[in-house]
Structures are given as C-alpha cells and as structure tokens.
Design an enzyme around this catalytic site. Structure first.
Site, short mmCIF file in Angstrom:
data_model
loop_
_atom_site.label_atom_id
_atom_site.label_comp_id
_atom_site.label_asym_id
_atom_site.label_seq_id
_atom_site.Cartn_x
_atom_site.Cartn_y
_atom_site.Cartn_z
N LYS A 1 55.16 22.41 -12.92
CA LYS A 1 54.05 21.63 -12.37
C LYS A 1 53.03 22.55 -11.70
CE LYS A 1 55.59 18.25 -9.77
NZ LYS A 1 56.05 17.00 -9.17
N VAL A 2 53.52 23.49 -10.90
CA VAL A 2 52.61 24.44 -10.23
C VAL A 2 51.82 25.22 -11.28
CG1 VAL A 2 52.52 26.55 -8.86
CG2 VAL A 2 53.95 24.66 -8.11
N LYS B 1 65.28 13.74 -15.02
CA LYS B 1 65.81 12.47 -15.55
C LYS B 1 66.85 11.88 -14.61
CE LYS B 1 67.07 10.91 -20.22
NZ LYS B 1 65.75 10.48 -20.69
N GLU C 1 56.85 3.88 -34.60
CA GLU C 1 56.94 2.47 -35.01
C GLU C 1 56.48 1.53 -33.87
OE1 GLU C 1 57.71 1.11 -37.82
OE2 GLU C 1 58.00 -0.96 -37.11
N GLU D 1 61.00 19.17 -21.57
CA GLU D 1 60.12 18.48 -22.52
C GLU D 1 58.72 18.29 -21.93
OE1 GLU D 1 60.83 14.65 -25.20
OE2 GLU D 1 60.13 14.08 -23.21
N ALA E 1 51.93 3.71 -22.78
CA ALA E 1 53.35 4.10 -22.75
C ALA E 1 54.02 3.66 -21.45
CB ALA E 1 53.48 5.61 -22.93
P1 0O2 Z 1 45.96 15.21 -6.26
O1 0O2 Z 1 45.12 16.20 -5.53
O2 0O2 Z 1 46.33 14.02 -5.46
O3 0O2 Z 1 45.44 14.89 -7.61
P2 0O2 Z 1 55.57 16.16 -5.69
O4 0O2 Z 1 56.82 15.76 -6.37
O5 0O2 Z 1 55.08 15.19 -4.66
O6 0O2 Z 1 55.59 17.59 -5.22
P3 0O2 Z 1 53.29 15.42 -7.23
O7 0O2 Z 1 52.59 16.25 -8.25
O8 0O2 Z 1 52.50 15.00 -6.05
O9 0O2 Z 1 54.55 16.24 -6.84
O10 0O2 Z 1 53.92 14.12 -7.86
P4 0O2 Z 1 53.93 13.62 -9.34
O11 0O2 Z 1 54.37 12.20 -9.28
O12 0O2 Z 1 54.69 14.53 -10.22
O13 0O2 Z 1 52.42 13.70 -9.76
C1 0O2 Z 1 51.48 12.86 -9.20
C2 0O2 Z 1 50.16 13.56 -9.36
O14 0O2 Z 1 49.50 12.94 -10.45
C3 0O2 Z 1 49.31 13.38 -8.13
O15 0O2 Z 1 48.47 14.51 -8.00
C4 0O2 Z 1 48.45 12.19 -8.53
O16 0O2 Z 1 47.20 12.23 -7.87
C5 0O2 Z 1 48.28 12.41 -10.00
N1 0O2 Z 1 48.01 11.14 -10.68
C6 0O2 Z 1 48.85 10.12 -10.92
N2 0O2 Z 1 48.23 9.14 -11.58
C7 0O2 Z 1 46.95 9.55 -11.76
C8 0O2 Z 1 45.81 8.99 -12.39
O17 0O2 Z 1 45.85 7.88 -12.95
N3 0O2 Z 1 44.67 9.73 -12.39
C9 0O2 Z 1 44.61 10.97 -11.82
N4 0O2 Z 1 43.48 11.67 -11.86
N5 0O2 Z 1 45.67 11.53 -11.20
C10 0O2 Z 1 46.82 10.82 -11.18
P5 0O2 Z 1 48.69 15.57 -6.87
O18 0O2 Z 1 49.39 16.72 -7.50
O19 0O2 Z 1 49.35 14.97 -5.69
O20 0O2 Z 1 47.26 16.06 -6.51
P1 0O2 Z 2 62.64 8.33 -20.14
O1 0O2 Z 2 63.02 9.36 -19.17
O2 0O2 Z 2 63.08 6.99 -19.78
O3 0O2 Z 2 61.20 8.42 -20.54
P2 0O2 Z 2 64.74 8.63 -29.62
O4 0O2 Z 2 65.31 8.12 -28.32
O5 0O2 Z 2 65.72 9.17 -30.59
O6 0O2 Z 2 63.74 7.65 -30.23
P3 0O2 Z 2 64.27 11.31 -28.93
O7 0O2 Z 2 64.58 12.02 -30.20
O8 0O2 Z 2 65.24 11.40 -27.81
O9 0O2 Z 2 63.85 9.80 -29.22
O10 0O2 Z 2 62.97 11.94 -28.40
P4 0O2 Z 2 61.49 11.42 -28.49
O11 0O2 Z 2 61.26 10.46 -29.59
O12 0O2 Z 2 60.70 12.68 -28.50
O13 0O2 Z 2 61.33 10.63 -27.13
C1 0O2 Z 2 61.61 11.18 -25.90
C2 0O2 Z 2 60.77 10.55 -24.84
O14 0O2 Z 2 59.49 10.19 -25.35
C3 0O2 Z 2 61.32 9.24 -24.30
O15 0O2 Z 2 62.23 9.52 -23.30
C4 0O2 Z 2 60.07 8.58 -23.76
O16 0O2 Z 2 59.70 9.15 -22.52
C5 0O2 Z 2 59.04 8.96 -24.78
N1 0O2 Z 2 59.00 7.94 -25.84
C6 0O2 Z 2 59.41 8.07 -27.10
N2 0O2 Z 2 59.19 6.93 -27.78
C7 0O2 Z 2 58.62 6.06 -26.92
C8 0O2 Z 2 58.16 4.72 -27.04
O17 0O2 Z 2 58.22 4.08 -28.08
N3 0O2 Z 2 57.62 4.15 -25.91
C9 0O2 Z 2 57.54 4.81 -24.74
N4 0O2 Z 2 57.00 4.18 -23.69
N5 0O2 Z 2 57.99 6.08 -24.60
C10 0O2 Z 2 58.52 6.70 -25.68
P5 0O2 Z 2 63.38 8.47 -22.91
O18 0O2 Z 2 64.64 8.94 -23.50
O19 0O2 Z 2 62.94 7.09 -23.21
O20 0O2 Z 2 63.52 8.71 -21.39
#
Ligand code: 0O2
Ligand code: 0O2
Length: 262
Positions: free
Chosen positions: A21-22, A48, A114, A140, A152
């Site tokens: 992430k960083v 996960k 699909e 991933e 999604a």
């Molecule tokens: P900023 O400056 O708010 O954009 P953490 O686990 O708390 O260390 P993080 O990254 O805060 O890590 O959590 P997470 O859930 O992995 O990532 C959330 C980041 O995605 C936040 O940014 C949210 O602002 C950003 N985010 C989520 N949804 C949206 C969206 O719809 N639009 C935009 N632009 N940003 C979104 P940061 O990193 O806190 O920084």
């Molecule tokens: P999580 O953490 O709940 O998101 P398969 O399960 O066999 O179809 P495979 O081979 O494991 O898929 O990997 P694939 O197809 O690359 O998908 C891995 C991840 O992609 C999923 O994780 C989802 O996050 C996303 N994904 C794949 N297909 C779909 C879909 O139809 N809809 C949505 N919303 N996400 C999808 P997991 O396992 O669901 O875990």
C-alpha cells in the site's frame, strides 16, 4: 490451526499489504508532486478473513498446509483508476518493478466474467523480511476503474447476502448494471482529456492559492499587517473566478514584497 497460529501465519501477509500500500500510494504522490496526472486514483488493501480462507479451502479441498500456495489472495491489494486506459499503465508499472515478481495475470477487463465482473488481476510473489528472515508470499492485485469497483462492491455484498445463490431476477439486473458500468467507462474515456484538463487546472490553482497563503502568513508573522491584509483581500477576490495568470501575478507580488523584508 489455533487462533494464535493463524495470527502468526498471517503476520507476513499483513506486513506485505502494509508495504505494498505504501509503495503504490507513493507512486500516486510522486505524480501529484510533479503536477502530473496519476493513473492510480486510490489504493486499498486487506488480509483475507480467516473464515473466508477456510471456506475457500473447503470448497477446493485444499489441505491447511497448502493454503499459502493455493490461496493466492490472502494478501489483497486493490488499485482504483479513473479511466479504463489507466489500467494498462498501472499494469506496466507493476511489470517493470524488481521488487514484485509476477506469477501470472488474468485479464477480466477484456474477458468479462459470466457474472459481469471486470478487473485486471495480477498475482505476484513478494519477499517480506520478518525477524526470522525472508519469507516469500503470494499477493493479488486487482486493478479496476471506479465504475468496475462500484459494481463489484455491490455484487460482492449481494453474493454475501444470498450465499452465492443470487436469485435470477437480481442476477439479471446486475448484468444490466454491469453493462451500464461498462458504458459509463466508455463515455468517460471519450471525455478523458476534458476531465484531465479540469482536474489539472484545479490542482494548479490550489497549489498557487496555498503558496500565496503561505506568503501572506509569513508577512503577517513579520509584522507587515497592512500588506498582509491587502493581499488577503486580493486573494479573496480571485478565489472563485480568478484566472491562473491573475493568481500568478499575485504570487509574484507577494514574493517580491517578502524579498524586500527578508
Ligand atoms: P486519503 O488521504 O484519505 O485519500 P490503514 O489500514 O488505515 O492504514 P488505509 O489506506 O487508510 O489504510 O485504508 P484502506 O481501507 O486500505 O484504504 C482506504 C483508502 O482508500 C483511504 O485513503 C480512502 O480515502 C480511500 N478511498 C476509499 N474509497 C474511496 C473513494 O471512493 N474515492 C477515493 N478517492 N478514495 C477512496 P487514505 O489512504 O486514508 O488517504
Ligand atoms: P474476497 O476476499 O471475498 O474478495 P474463482 O473463485 O475460482 O471464480 P479464483 O480463481 O479464485 O476465482 O480467482 P479470481 O477469479 O481471480 O477471483 C479472485 C477474486 O476476484 C475474488 O476473491 C473477488 O475478490 C474477485 N472476483 C472474482 N469474480 C468476481 C465476481 O464475479 N464478483 C465480484 N464482486 N468479485 C469477483 P474472493 O475469493 O471472492 O474473495
């Protein structure tokens, strides 16, 4: 595995998610610092859930000691882009890195699933340095547009609600919504240059305004109250409708005044 063992097992994954992430967020920061368009809009990551891992292991008959090799998304990173063609740029960035070794790629942007799901997936091998030494883990990347992410996220929550057995009528509506998300991405791509220009203009203006503000504050700290109030008024007049050239002028004037007093 006992809960404590799971926690230990997941430690390197947690560290990988934090590091990745960083690294990806700093790519965005770098583009922004250079006042350039960033193909990365935002990045999220998660390890996960144990329940979700057990469910997958059960479904595919994966023995517990094979989980780390067979479940590739224990560490999951999502990279959101504004436009479809940003996805390729992000993929290229990942392909060119020496610290992330690509195992394979799945292009669900071209080969829509699909369900209607679209995203570009990359499975990487990533070295994590733990107290005991190096551990290579799988992670991933899911690279997608905001529209793909919106779709999604909703579909995923419905799958959760209906335990992967979504009723046909809702499935149909989701398919239609997936088409709409696709159309939205296509239409946004057509006006991409327009949108990028507007965003750039916003960034240029806000950086000018913040530099002028800094100069006004410095003048005020130096006790130059009259100048500071005068420039503040001029800035207020320009905030809404001011052109870049007018803001530039004001910035130059405040800089010259500051130079006189320094
Ligand atoms: P900023 O400056 O708010 O954009 P953490 O686990 O708390 O260390 P993080 O990254 O805060 O890590 O959590 P997470 O859930 O992995 O990532 C959330 C980041 O995605 C936040 O940014 C949210 O602002 C950003 N985010 C989520 N949804 C949206 C969206 O719809 N639009 C935009 N632009 N940003 C979104 P940061 O990193 O806190 O920084
Ligand atoms: P999580 O953490 O709940 O998101 P398969 O399960 O066999 O179809 P495979 O081979 O494991 O898929 O990997 P694939 O197809 O690359 O998908 C891995 C991840 O992609 C999923 O994780 C989802 O996050 C996303 N994904 C794949 N297909 C779909 C879909 O139809 N809809 C949505 N919303 N996400 C999808 P997991 O396992 O669901 O875990």
């Amino acid at each position: 595995m006992a809960v404590r063992e799971w926690k230990t097992f997941l430690l390197p994954y947690k560290q990988a998610v934090d590091e990745l992430k960083v690294k990806l967020k700093s790519i965005r920061k770098e583009y922004r610092r250079k006042n350039e368009y960033s193909p990365i809009e935002f990045v999220t990551g998660r390890v996960k859930e144990i329940s979700s891992m057990l469910e997958k292991a059960n479904k595919f008959n994966i023995p517990l000691d094979r989980i780390e090799y067979e479940i590739e998304d224990i560490a999951g990173i999502r990279i959101m882009c504004q436009f479809v063609d940003d996805i390729e740029r992000v993929v290229d960035i990942v392909r060119n890195r020496k610290d992330m070794q690509i195992i394979y790629e799945k292009d669900y942007v071209t080969n829509v699933k699909e369900s209607g799901y679209r995203s570009y997936h990359i499975i990487i091998k990533y070295p994590v340095y733990m107290a005991e030494g190096q551990k290579d883990i799988l992670a991933e990347f899911q690279i997608r547009t905001l529209a793909m992410n919106f779709w999604a996220t909703i579909e995923h929550s419905l799958n959760y609600k209906y335990k992967h057995d979504i009723p046909e009528n809702i499935k149909y509506k989701l398919k239609t919504a997936a088409d709409a998300a696709f159309q939205l991405d296509e239409q946004m791509l057509e006006i991409k240059d327009e949108i990028k220009d507007a965003q750039k203009l916003f960034e240029v203006k806000s950086s000018l305004v913040s530099n002028i503000m800094n100069n006004i504050l410095t003048l005020s700290y130096l006790g130059k109250t009259n100048e500071s109030i005068r420039y503040q008024k001029q800035l207020n007049d320009l905030i809404d409708e001011g052109e870049v050239s007018e803001l530039n002028n004001l910035l130059n004037i405040t800089e010259r005044t500051l130079d006189m007093y320094k």
